[in-house]
Motif scaffolding. Structure first.
Motif, PDB file in Angstrom:
ATOM      1  N   VAL A 125      10.691  19.914  -2.030  1.00 37.19           N
ATOM      2  CA  VAL A 125       9.633  19.112  -1.420  1.00 37.19           C
ATOM      3  C   VAL A 125       9.947  17.621  -1.535  1.00 37.19           C
ATOM      4  CG1 VAL A 125       7.198  18.478  -1.546  1.00 37.19           C
ATOM      5  CG2 VAL A 125       7.874  20.867  -1.853  1.00 37.19           C
ATOM      6  N   ILE A 126      10.405  17.197  -2.719  1.00 36.85           N
ATOM      7  CA  ILE A 126      10.763  15.785  -2.932  1.00 36.85           C
ATOM      8  C   ILE A 126      11.887  15.374  -1.977  1.00 36.85           C
ATOM      9  CG2 ILE A 126      11.784  14.143  -4.566  1.00 36.85           C
ATOM     10  CD1 ILE A 126      10.388  15.701  -6.808  1.00 36.85           C
ATOM     11  N   SER A 127      12.892  16.249  -1.838  1.00 32.72           N
ATOM     12  CA  SER A 127      14.018  15.959  -0.944  1.00 32.72           C
ATOM     13  C   SER A 127      13.560  15.846   0.508  1.00 32.72           C
ATOM     14  CB  SER A 127      15.073  17.055  -1.070  1.00 32.72           C
ATOM     15  OG  SER A 127      15.582  17.124  -2.387  1.00 32.72           O
ATOM     16  N   ALA A 128      12.629  16.735   0.889  1.00 40.49           N
ATOM     17  CA  ALA A 128      12.133  16.706   2.265  1.00 40.49           C
ATOM     18  C   ALA A 128      11.434  15.388   2.572  1.00 40.49           C
ATOM     19  CB  ALA A 128      11.177  17.876   2.493  1.00 40.49           C
ATOM     20  N   VAL A 129      10.636  14.897   1.639  1.00 38.75           N
ATOM     21  CA  VAL A 129       9.933  13.627   1.829  1.00 38.75           C
ATOM     22  C   VAL A 129      10.931  12.476   1.972  1.00 38.75           C
ATOM     23  CG1 VAL A 129       8.391  11.952   0.743  1.00 38.75           C
ATOM     24  CG2 VAL A 129       7.862  14.398   0.621  1.00 38.75           C
ATOM     25  N   ILE A 130      11.948  12.473   1.115  1.00 35.06           N
ATOM     26  CA  ILE A 130      12.959  11.414   1.156  1.00 35.06           C
ATOM     27  C   ILE A 130      13.702  11.419   2.491  1.00 35.06           C
ATOM     28  CG2 ILE A 130      15.150  10.615   0.170  1.00 35.06           C
ATOM     29  CD1 ILE A 130      14.151  11.585  -2.548  1.00 35.06           C
ATOM     30  N   MET A 131      14.149  12.616   2.909  1.00 30.49           N
ATOM     31  CA  MET A 131      14.947  12.700   4.126  1.00 30.49           C
ATOM     32  C   MET A 131      14.130  12.410   5.381  1.00 30.49           C
ATOM     33  SD  MET A 131      17.734  12.961   2.727  1.00 30.49           S
ATOM     34  CE  MET A 131      18.483  12.594   4.307  1.00 30.49           C
ATOM     35  N   TYR A 132      12.828  12.716   5.347  1.00 26.52           N
ATOM     36  CA  TYR A 132      11.987  12.358   6.494  1.00 26.52           C
ATOM     37  C   TYR A 132      11.852  10.840   6.594  1.00 26.52           C
ATOM     38  CZ  TYR A 132      10.001  16.054   9.342  1.00 26.52           C
ATOM     39  OH  TYR A 132       9.832  17.019  10.301  1.00 26.52           O
ATOM     40  N   GLY A 133      11.777  10.172   5.449  1.00 24.04           N
ATOM     41  CA  GLY A 133      11.725   8.708   5.453  1.00 24.04           C
ATOM     42  C   GLY A 133      12.996   8.116   6.036  1.00 24.04           C
ATOM     43  N   VAL A 134      14.155   8.666   5.641  1.00 22.21           N
ATOM     44  CA  VAL A 134      15.440   8.199   6.158  1.00 22.21           C
ATOM     45  C   VAL A 134      15.537   8.482   7.659  1.00 22.21           C
ATOM     46  CG1 VAL A 134      17.947   8.484   6.022  1.00 22.21           C
ATOM     47  CG2 VAL A 134      16.575   8.535   3.927  1.00 22.21           C
ATOM     48  N   TYR A 135      15.023   9.645   8.072  1.00 20.95           N
ATOM     49  CA  TYR A 135      15.038  10.015   9.494  1.00 20.95           C
ATOM     50  C   TYR A 135      14.281   9.004  10.346  1.00 20.95           C
ATOM     51  CZ  TYR A 135      12.969  12.130  13.664  1.00 20.95           C
ATOM     52  OH  TYR A 135      12.502  12.345  14.939  1.00 20.95           O
ATOM     53  N   PHE A 136      13.065   8.657   9.942  1.00 21.70           N
ATOM     54  CA  PHE A 136      12.267   7.711  10.713  1.00 21.70           C
ATOM     55  C   PHE A 136      12.938   6.341  10.793  1.00 21.70           C
ATOM     56  CE2 PHE A 136       8.618  10.622   9.725  1.00 21.70           C
ATOM     57  CZ  PHE A 136       8.316  10.924  11.043  1.00 21.70           C
ATOM     58  N   TYR A 137      13.548   5.913   9.681  1.00 23.67           N
ATOM     59  CA  TYR A 137      14.230   4.614   9.672  1.00 23.67           C
ATOM     60  C   TYR A 137      15.428   4.627  10.627  1.00 23.67           C
ATOM     61  CZ  TYR A 137      16.926   0.594   8.072  1.00 23.67           C
ATOM     62  OH  TYR A 137      17.641  -0.580   8.019  1.00 23.67           O
ATOM     63  N   ASN A 138      16.270   5.656  10.509  1.00 21.40           N
ATOM     64  CA  ASN A 138      17.474   5.730  11.337  1.00 21.40           C
ATOM     65  C   ASN A 138      17.154   5.953  12.809  1.00 21.40           C
ATOM     66  OD1 ASN A 138      19.292   5.238   9.310  1.00 21.40           O
ATOM     67  ND2 ASN A 138      19.705   7.383   8.871  1.00 21.40           N
TER      68      ASN A 138
END
Length: 293
Positions: A125-138
């Motif tokens: 769950v923690i990883s999913a939150v982090i990667m979604y943040g990176v996704y929106f930025y990129n």
């Protein structure tokens, strides 16, 4: 135009660096917790993220090489370094995907089934939150600098977030004496890695072999035919150099036009194709139009 494009690629490097940092963090987290919690699904997901570290590094290197100016050996520039980087990435992901798939199937056949600790699900769950943040930025950055490579990386960030969510659900379910589900999820993750690798290979091979979408050529043709002074569009061909589009166009104009007026028509074609479709470079050949009596 070339300098502006080089600056865009330099900005895109920020997204690649962010992906690398994020993937290093989640990879270490997943592999450590996955081993402690006996979760093959989390370990497989961690290996998936490890391939993303390598992929992001290759993308970063490709972006930096692509920014190099043209020289005597690369008169069109180094833009295709992006495509080569993607091709290398697909091979790396293919090898890792096969390894994850093989080890997971072997564990199932050997009945090596262990119920993972439910704490491993929290990591997903923690990883999913982090990667979604990176996704929106990129994603936002890729749209701003018009980088197809960074947009592809953003989509990979999003798919990794989805995979982490799926892994968490499987781990949580498997903790209720359903250890086989953890192994099954590892197989699915391995399959997802292979699918992504094949998709990236197809796209990069398509570009490197000078493949080009017929739909785009049709749209460009329609725009060129509307330009005043173009009596006939003889041919139009396209190819990719990295994310940049290069076109070769042959048109016919009134045979009595001066060189200056013919040149003005060519300039207008270049301007319209760049402003409407972001076409990077256009090579236009002009022929005389013979009016049939």
């Amino acid at each position: 135009m070339h300098k502006d494009r080089q600056q865009d690629l330099k900005k895109a490097e920020t997204g690649a660096i962010l992906s690398i940092v994020a993937y290093i963090f989640v990879t270490v987290l997943k592999l450590v917790v996955g081993n402690l919690a006996n979760s093959k699904a989390l370990i497989a997901d961690g290996l998936n993220n490890f391939t993303d570290i390598i992929a992001s590094l290759v993308v970063l290197i490709g972006l930096r090489i692509a920014r190099k100016p043209a020289d005597k050996d690369h008169t069109y520039g180094h833009w295709k370094a992006e495509n080569v980087a993607s091709l290398i990435t697909s091979f790396i992901m293919l090898l890792i995907g096969l390894e994850v798939l093989y080890s997971s199937i072997q564990a199932m056949l050997n009945h090596d089934i262990q119920s993972p600790d439910s704490s491993a699900a929290i990591v997903g769950v923690i990883s999913a939150v982090i990667m979604y943040g990176v996704y929106f930025y990129n994603k936002k950055l890729s749209e701003k600098v018009r980088s197809s490579a960074l947009l592809a990386a953003a989509k990979d960030n999003r798919s990794d977030a989805w995979t982490s969510i799926g892994t968490s659900v499987a781990i949580f379910t498997a903790s209720f004496n359903l250890g086989w589900l953890d192994n099954l999820t590892a197989v699915v993750v391995g399959g997802l890695i292979l699918k992504t690798a094949i998709d990236i290979f197809r796209e990069s091979a398509f570009s490197l072999s000078d493949g080009f979408e017929e739909e785009l050529l049709a749209a460009y043709s329609a725009a060129v035919k509307k330009i005043a002074g173009v009596d006939e569009l003889v041919s139009i061909r396209g190819r990719y150099y990295g994310a940049n589009i290069f076109l070769d166009i042959v048109i016919k104009v009134n045979r009595h036009l001066t060189v200056e007026k013919s040149h003005a028509i060519a300039d207008e074609i270049e301007t319209i194709l760049y402003e409407e479709f972001h076409v990077f470079d256009v090579d236009i050949h002009i022929e005389p139009f013979e009016q049939l009596s």
